[in-house]
Design an enzyme around this catalytic site. Structure first.
Site, mmCIF file in Angstrom:
data_model
loop_
_atom_site.group_PDB
_atom_site.id
_atom_site.type_symbol
_atom_site.label_atom_id
_atom_site.label_comp_id
_atom_site.label_asym_id
_atom_site.label_seq_id
_atom_site.Cartn_x
_atom_site.Cartn_y
_atom_site.Cartn_z
ATOM 1 C CG HIS A 1 -1.615 0.771 1.009
ATOM 2 N ND1 HIS A 1 -1.875 2.251 1.650
ATOM 3 C CD2 HIS A 1 -3.171 1.186 0.799
ATOM 4 C CE1 HIS A 1 -3.454 2.548 0.640
ATOM 5 N NE2 HIS A 1 -3.447 1.829 0.992
ATOM 6 C CG ASP B 1 -8.646 -4.621 -2.306
ATOM 7 O OD1 ASP B 1 -10.120 -4.002 -2.445
ATOM 8 O OD2 ASP B 1 -8.004 -3.700 -3.771
HETATM 9 N N1 ACO Z 1 3.857 -7.754 -4.990
HETATM 10 C C1 ACO Z 1 5.531 -7.518 -4.703
HETATM 11 N N2 ACO Z 1 6.573 -6.284 -5.090
HETATM 12 C C2 ACO Z 1 5.600 -5.843 -4.394
HETATM 13 C C3 ACO Z 1 4.018 -5.269 -4.312
HETATM 14 C C4 ACO Z 1 3.801 -5.991 -4.536
HETATM 15 N N3 ACO Z 1 2.250 -6.571 -4.144
HETATM 16 N N4 ACO Z 1 4.108 -4.342 -4.202
HETATM 17 C C5 ACO Z 1 4.858 -3.285 -3.686
HETATM 18 N N5 ACO Z 1 6.195 -3.732 -4.373
HETATM 19 C C6 ACO Z 1 7.232 -3.628 -4.238
HETATM 20 C C7 ACO Z 1 7.458 -3.127 -5.656
HETATM 21 O O1 ACO Z 1 7.732 -3.983 -6.481
HETATM 22 C C8 ACO Z 1 8.778 -1.600 -4.951
HETATM 23 O O2 ACO Z 1 10.037 -2.475 -5.178
HETATM 24 P P1 ACO Z 1 11.555 -1.334 -5.334
HETATM 25 O O3 ACO Z 1 11.519 -1.062 -4.315
HETATM 26 O O4 ACO Z 1 12.641 -2.734 -5.381
HETATM 27 O O5 ACO Z 1 11.132 -0.743 -6.400
HETATM 28 C C9 ACO Z 1 8.534 -1.548 -3.861
HETATM 29 O O6 ACO Z 1 7.743 -2.819 -3.259
HETATM 30 C C10 ACO Z 1 7.035 0.031 -3.729
HETATM 31 O O7 ACO Z 1 6.432 -0.767 -4.631
HETATM 32 P P2 ACO Z 1 6.011 0.895 -5.637
HETATM 33 O O8 ACO Z 1 4.445 -0.083 -6.471
HETATM 34 O O9 ACO Z 1 6.988 1.833 -5.100
HETATM 35 O O10 ACO Z 1 4.701 1.382 -3.964
HETATM 36 P P3 ACO Z 1 3.079 2.082 -4.678
HETATM 37 O O11 ACO Z 1 3.415 2.960 -3.587
HETATM 38 O O12 ACO Z 1 4.194 3.072 -5.774
HETATM 39 O O13 ACO Z 1 2.394 1.038 -4.721
HETATM 40 C C11 ACO Z 1 0.739 -0.531 -4.738
HETATM 41 C C12 ACO Z 1 1.383 1.045 -4.131
HETATM 42 C C13 ACO Z 1 0.148 0.579 -5.979
HETATM 43 C C14 ACO Z 1 -0.303 -0.977 -3.525
HETATM 44 C C15 ACO Z 1 1.343 -1.885 -4.543
HETATM 45 O O14 ACO Z 1 1.944 -1.804 -3.537
HETATM 46 C C16 ACO Z 1 0.692 -3.000 -5.327
HETATM 47 O O15 ACO Z 1 0.483 -2.879 -7.446
HETATM 48 N N6 ACO Z 1 0.026 -3.647 -4.643
HETATM 49 C C17 ACO Z 1 -0.397 -4.365 -5.462
HETATM 50 C C18 ACO Z 1 -2.027 -5.027 -6.352
HETATM 51 C C19 ACO Z 1 -2.585 -4.193 -5.168
HETATM 52 O O16 ACO Z 1 -3.312 -4.705 -4.017
HETATM 53 N N7 ACO Z 1 -3.082 -3.159 -4.805
HETATM 54 C C20 ACO Z 1 -4.232 -2.676 -3.498
HETATM 55 C C21 ACO Z 1 -4.007 -1.143 -3.044
HETATM 56 S S1 ACO Z 1 -5.545 -1.421 -1.845
HETATM 57 C C22 ACO Z 1 -6.236 0.026 -2.702
HETATM 58 O O17 ACO Z 1 -6.167 0.400 -3.386
HETATM 59 C C23 ACO Z 1 -7.639 -0.453 -1.782
#
Ligand code: ACO
Length: 430
Positions: A308, A365
């Site tokens: 998140h 979720d």
């Molecule tokens: N699985 C694996 N790696 C992940 C995940 C994941 N679910 N989420 C984040 N990471 C990693 C990224 O690859 C990144 O790694 P790095 O620093 O080595 O490049 C690091 O964690 C940070 O991730 P970002 O994408 O930069 O974080 P951001 O805050 O932009 O994204 C998000 C947040 C979109 C929720 C992300 O965690 C994600 O894609 N999660 C899966 C989708 C999801 O569950 N979304 C629902 C969110 S809750 C809602 O909106 C209702």
């Protein structure tokens, strides 16, 4: 405003500008950079808005490090335990918990506005039978601006109330119509003798051929899920509603924009993606290979329902949903093998250094889809359910924005890296 100031110094001229510091009730201080461009001619750069407060708001507070979520100052855990979705709607819209008569009046207003114009109903016939419900719901909500354009004066507070009541009351009816279209069943009209969630179950699952008995456990579970989905401050879809609404567009169009933003798998669409992922994993022995894929930078796959932007701790909503999942399945007498897979996946991920170091925890979720599945809601409808709960949050933010004298049209700037000036070249000379 705090007496503290940040000093921004131009490295070339050595001249400085004072940037005032704003303090909220709780949460980090906020540097007011509004004078920066006017006085220094520079922009700030913040893709994804990770460090940018786009507005002032009194609605919802999140402390992502502590895993805290409050609506109007009330912890979500207390609201989940003691309140109801209708009461939470009133709280989010009006800022205070309602007195008994206020709550009764609000429920009556919502209950008596659940019908939709028959012409709206006919719009569904224009969609292909396998259209995604989110596409239908976004399209139909957008079309409401065609029905209520002339009676929606956004500068009139009473009209803003009427808009909020209409959309909160009618979204379940639109969602149910989308569902019925998908399964090819006749539309079921709302019943005013039922509460919000029981009526929704009735509109989804009743058919003319036989009596449908509403399960109170299911209606109660829905009510709780809607409380947890009701608002989440400046998330992607809410910011979309605010940005679209800042042009003073018709609010139904702004909500349709929010629904579209919610659909993406990085946001509310994750609940559908989680169930699809759990279906793919199916058995616990396959979990390590999915975890390995999620960690592999060359693979686009992410653990859906994990991570998140704001929470760097367990999402408090996920904690509540996880414990309610067990209770709801038990009360409904259901056993879902996907719950075992989800719990094992969580256990493995939370022990893995990749997820620990990046502070990736289950989000709202991760478990919600398993409950919706137990209630008979199909996977493709999960994000629609999220939208029903979140509509009140979108309305509260839209109303707050329109009433705020500081509101200006939302219009970010950019760091331009395209070509500088060049002369047009005639087609035969390219
Ligand atoms: N699985 C694996 N790696 C992940 C995940 C994941 N679910 N989420 C984040 N990471 C990693 C990224 O690859 C990144 O790694 P790095 O620093 O080595 O490049 C690091 O964690 C940070 O991730 P970002 O994408 O930069 O974080 P951001 O805050 O932009 O994204 C998000 C947040 C979109 C929720 C992300 O965690 C994600 O894609 N999660 C899966 C989708 C999801 O569950 N979304 C629902 C969110 S809750 C809602 O909106 C209702």
């Amino acid at each position: 405003m705090s007496s503290k100031k940040y000093l921004f110094t131009d490295p070339e001229t050595g001249k400085s500008v004072d940037l005032p510091v704003l303090s909220g009730t709780v949460g980090p201080e906020v540097v007011d950079i509004r004078a920066l461009y006017a006085e220094k001619g520079v922009f700030t750069y913040d893709p994804g808005f990770g460090s940018t407060a786009s507005c002032e708001s009194k609605i919802t507070y999140i402390d992502g490090d502590q895993g805290v979520l409050m609506y109007r100052g009330y912890p979500v855990e207390q609201l989940a335990e003691k309140s109801s979705f209708m009461e939470v709607c009133y709280l989010l819209l009006h800022g205070e918990l309602p007195k008994k008569e206020q709550l009764e009046g609000f429920i009556k207003t919502i209950t008596t506005h659940t019908m939709i114009n028959e012409t709206i109903l006919r719009l569904f016939n224009g969609f292909h039978y396998d259209a995604h419900p989110m596409a239908m719901v976004a399209g139909v909500v957008g079309s409401m601006s065609a029905f209520y354009h002339d009676t929606t004066d956004i500068m009139n507070p009473r009209h803003r109330d009427i808009f909020a009541h209409r959309i909160i009351a009618k979204l379940p009816t639109i969602a149910a119509a989308a569902y019925k279209h998908t399964v090819g069943q006749p539309f079921t009209y709302p019943r005013n003798d039922l509460d919000y969630c029981s009526n929704m179950m009735h509109m989804f699952f009743a058919v003319p051929a036989e009596k449908y008995n509403i399960n109170p456990v299911a209606a109660q579970a829905l009510d709780l899920l809607f409380i947890l989905h009701a608002d989440h401050e400046q998330n992607c879809s809410t910011s979309t509603v605010r940005l679209a609404g800042s042009s003073q567009t018709n609010p139904y169009s702004a909500i349709a924009a929010g629904i579209s933003a919610l659909w993406g798998p990085a946001h509310g669409g994750a609940n559908e993606a989680v169930l699809q992922m759990l279906e793919q994993i199916r058995t616990a022995d396959k979990i390590p290979q999915f975890v390995a894929r999620a960690k592999d930078k060359k693979d686009n796959f992410r653990l859906m329902g994990f991570g998140h932007r704001v929470y760097k701790n367990y999402d408090p909503r996920a904690k509540i949903i996880r414990s309610m999942t067990h209770k709801v399945l038990e009360q409904l007498g259901k056993n879902d093998p996907l719950l075992d897979v989800a719990m094992r996946l969580e256990e493995i991920a939370l022990k893995d250094s990749y997820f620990v170091e990046k502070k990736l925890y289950p989000n709202v979720d991760f478990y919600s889809g398993i409950i919706y599945r137990a209630l008979g809601i199909p996977t493709s409808m999960l994000t629609v359910m999220f939208a029903i709960g979140r509509t009140v949050g979108w309305c509260a933010h839209w109303r707050e924005m329109i009433a705020d004298p500081e509101t200006r049209i939302g219009r970010p700037r950019q760091l331009y890296t395209g070509p500088a000036f060049r002369d047009y070249v005639a087609v035969e000379k390219r």
